[in-house]
Design an enzyme around this catalytic site. Structure first.
Site, short mmCIF file in Angstrom:
data_model
loop_
_atom_site.label_atom_id
_atom_site.label_comp_id
_atom_site.label_asym_id
_atom_site.label_seq_id
_atom_site.Cartn_x
_atom_site.Cartn_y
_atom_site.Cartn_z
N SER A 79 0.83 -1.21 0.00
CA SER A 79 0.00 0.00 0.00
C SER A 79 0.86 1.27 0.00
O SER A 79 0.38 2.35 -0.33
CB SER A 79 -0.94 0.01 1.21
OG SER A 79 -0.21 0.19 2.41
N TYR A 81 3.01 1.97 -2.07
CA TYR A 81 3.18 2.41 -3.45
C TYR A 81 2.12 3.45 -3.84
O TYR A 81 2.21 4.05 -4.90
CB TYR A 81 3.09 1.22 -4.41
CG TYR A 81 4.39 0.47 -4.59
CD1 TYR A 81 5.34 0.89 -5.53
CD2 TYR A 81 4.69 -0.65 -3.84
CE1 TYR A 81 6.53 0.21 -5.71
CE2 TYR A 81 5.88 -1.35 -4.01
CZ TYR A 81 6.80 -0.91 -4.95
OH TYR A 81 7.99 -1.59 -5.13
N GLU A 271 13.72 -14.46 0.93
CA GLU A 271 13.42 -13.29 1.75
C GLU A 271 12.54 -13.69 2.93
O GLU A 271 12.67 -13.17 4.03
CB GLU A 271 12.70 -12.23 0.90
CG GLU A 271 12.45 -10.92 1.64
CD GLU A 271 11.76 -9.88 0.76
OE1 GLU A 271 11.80 -8.70 1.13
OE2 GLU A 271 11.17 -10.24 -0.27
N HIS A 290 17.97 -11.18 -2.28
CA HIS A 290 17.72 -11.35 -0.84
C HIS A 290 18.53 -12.50 -0.23
O HIS A 290 19.56 -12.28 0.36
CB HIS A 290 16.23 -11.48 -0.51
CG HIS A 290 15.46 -10.24 -0.79
ND1 HIS A 290 15.74 -9.04 -0.17
CD2 HIS A 290 14.43 -9.99 -1.65
CE1 HIS A 290 14.91 -8.11 -0.62
NE2 HIS A 290 14.11 -8.66 -1.52
N ASP A 345 16.58 -2.14 -3.69
CA ASP A 345 15.21 -2.69 -3.72
C ASP A 345 14.19 -1.60 -4.08
O ASP A 345 13.70 -1.56 -5.20
CB ASP A 345 14.87 -3.36 -2.38
CG ASP A 345 13.67 -4.31 -2.50
OD1 ASP A 345 13.05 -4.34 -3.58
OD2 ASP A 345 13.36 -5.02 -1.52
N MET A 348 12.23 4.59 -2.93
CA MET A 348 11.10 5.41 -2.51
C MET A 348 10.62 5.03 -1.11
O MET A 348 10.20 5.88 -0.33
CB MET A 348 9.94 5.27 -3.51
CG MET A 348 8.77 6.19 -3.25
SD MET A 348 7.55 6.13 -4.58
CE MET A 348 6.70 4.60 -4.22
#
Length: 449
Positions: A79, A81, A271, A290, A345, A348
């Protein structure tokens, strides 16, 4: 340095995204950017419908940064994003397919690319998504790439395939898993065999170096993949196939395609979830992203070491999602001789500065007291496991980079001490020799019996 694991939709930092949103609102508020229920909407109307004014937005209110609330909550992470929690803004600013043809997203990616080009020695390998819903996805993505001239000499593109067949099947978008595979791979065979009839896709594929398989690994699947598993065309249930099923059929198709061209398979693996994922990747992948769960299995860790399978690790990402920074095994893996690299990764969500990859290196160096030689070895590994061309690798690592040990290391370019390279090579040779001797001893004892 090469950022060997980064998602294109989050390749900019949060301040960059905020600045871009404010700039577009300031310069083109009356531009028609969306259509809702048959009604065209300007940029200003989109923000009015969300009851917000971009001038009041801050980095905090943008709310795209992952923190304590996302730890072990992949749903909450996804979420993030959505800027300000609004999926409309994600569709407008972070997608390749929308009313404006993904123009805003392309402009931001190009701004990131320009910064990389200015830094000269930083490269990145962003992931773009192909879902397998329709065979037209490839052409649409290629048209976006060419129309907006997203090419950069400092970027190599990787296609990520999300493991979300179950969602498409439940909505009757796909009849079977086989159809999903067909939508992903048939256009590639057609464009490779007959490039004249698929000029746009053929051109785009020149800049694509590999495939990734992505999604939340902690999702449990009750099915164990075996020779009794259904063929993809017969997998028509709404249940999602297990991780190993996805990897096997992606691997098979990529290997077939590699008779005509050269793609790497670089899935997310280890991961979270089952440790068997690492077994599947060991058998199929060129390198993985990962690899945290290797620390729970010394045997698998040893196999990855012997095969020197590269691992792109993202400690800051893991710190917000699955594993505290202090418990991350990167330092341990590096000292044991596994081929690890550092990657961002999702800048942002996880980073604060303009140079996210340098942030990863700086924090790792401080927390684990890594030496200059350690950092240079990690950077060298990143170039080796990347999709850069042979010519580019020769430029950054030396003409003999393919050779093993000190012979393949040009210290003037890599800054990795020859004694370090000699130690790595001799240790690996000794381990392989021990195994060879053990196998020979076992054969002799079997024959004597």
């Amino acid at each position: 340095q090469v950022d060997t694991h980064i998602h294109a939709a989050a390749c900019m930092n949060q301040k960059h995204l905020l600045r871009f949103i404010k700039h577009t609102y300031q310069t083109e508020p009356d531009r028609i950017v969306a259509e809702k229920k048959g009604k065209k909407m300007t940029l200003k109307q989109v923000f009015e419908s969300l009851h917000m004014d971009p001038y009041d937005l801050t980095v905090d209110s943008l709310d795209v940064h992952a923190g304590r609330q996302t730890f072990h909550r992949f749903d909450k992470f996804n979420s993030k994003y959505n800027p300000v929690g609004a999926s409309e803004l994600r569709d407008l600013y972070l997608k390749t397919e929308n009313y404006i043809g993904g123009e805003y997203f392309a402009r931001m990616v190009k701004e990131v690319a320009r910064e990389l080009e200015e830094s000269k020695y930083q490269y990145t390998e962003p992931r773009l998504s192909i879902y397998g819903r329709s065979p037209d996805e490839w052409l649409n993505l290629a048209k976006w790439f060419i129309k907006h001239k997203v090419y950069s000499p400092n970027m190599r593109w990787i296609i990520q395939v999300p493991r979300i067949y179950d969602i498409f099947r439940s909505k009757n978008i796909l009849p079977s898993f086989g159809k999903m595979l067909e939508n992903i791979f048939v256009p590639l065979f057609e464009a490779t065999i007959n490039p004249k009839d698929h000029k746009e896709l053929h051109l785009f594929l020149k800049y694509v170096t590999g495939f990734d398989s992505v999604d939340d690994e902690s999702k449990h699947s009750g099915h164990m993949f075996s020779d009794k598993s259904l063929n993809p065309d017969l997998w028509t249930s709404e249940k999602n196939p297990p991780y190993s099923y996805y990897l096997y059929y992606m691997y098979v198709n990529i290997m077939l395609l590699n008779n005509l061209r050269n793609f790497l398979f670089r899935p997310h693996c280890g991961e979270a979830g089952s440790i068997t994922h690492l077994v599947s990747a060991f058998l199929t992948a060129d390198n993985i992203s990962h690899g945290l769960l290797l620390k729970k299995s010394p045997v698998l860790q040893y196999l990855y070491y012997l095969a020197q399978i590269p691992i792109a690790m993202s400690p800051l990402s893991n710190n917000s999602l699955f594993l505290e920074y202090s418990k991350n095994p990167l330092r341990e893996f590096l000292h044991k001789g596994l081929r690890v690299s550092l990657s961002t990764d999702d800048p942002m969500q996880f980073h604060y500065t303009k140079e996210a990859l340098m942030e990863e290196y700086a924090i790792a160096a401080q927390v684990w007291k890594l030496s200059t030689c350690d950092l240079c070895e990690i950077a060298r590994n990143s170039v080796l496991q990347s999709g850069l061309s042979d010519k580019e690798k020769q430029k950054f690592l030396g003409v003999n980079y393919c050779k093993e040990g000190p012979e393949g290391n040009d210290i003037r370019k890599t800054n990795v001490a020859q004694i370090r390279m000699a130690f790595r090579y001799e240790t690996l040779c000794n381990e392989l020799s021990f195994l060879s001797d053990a196998m020979r001893t076992e054969e002799i004892s079997t024959l004597s019996k």
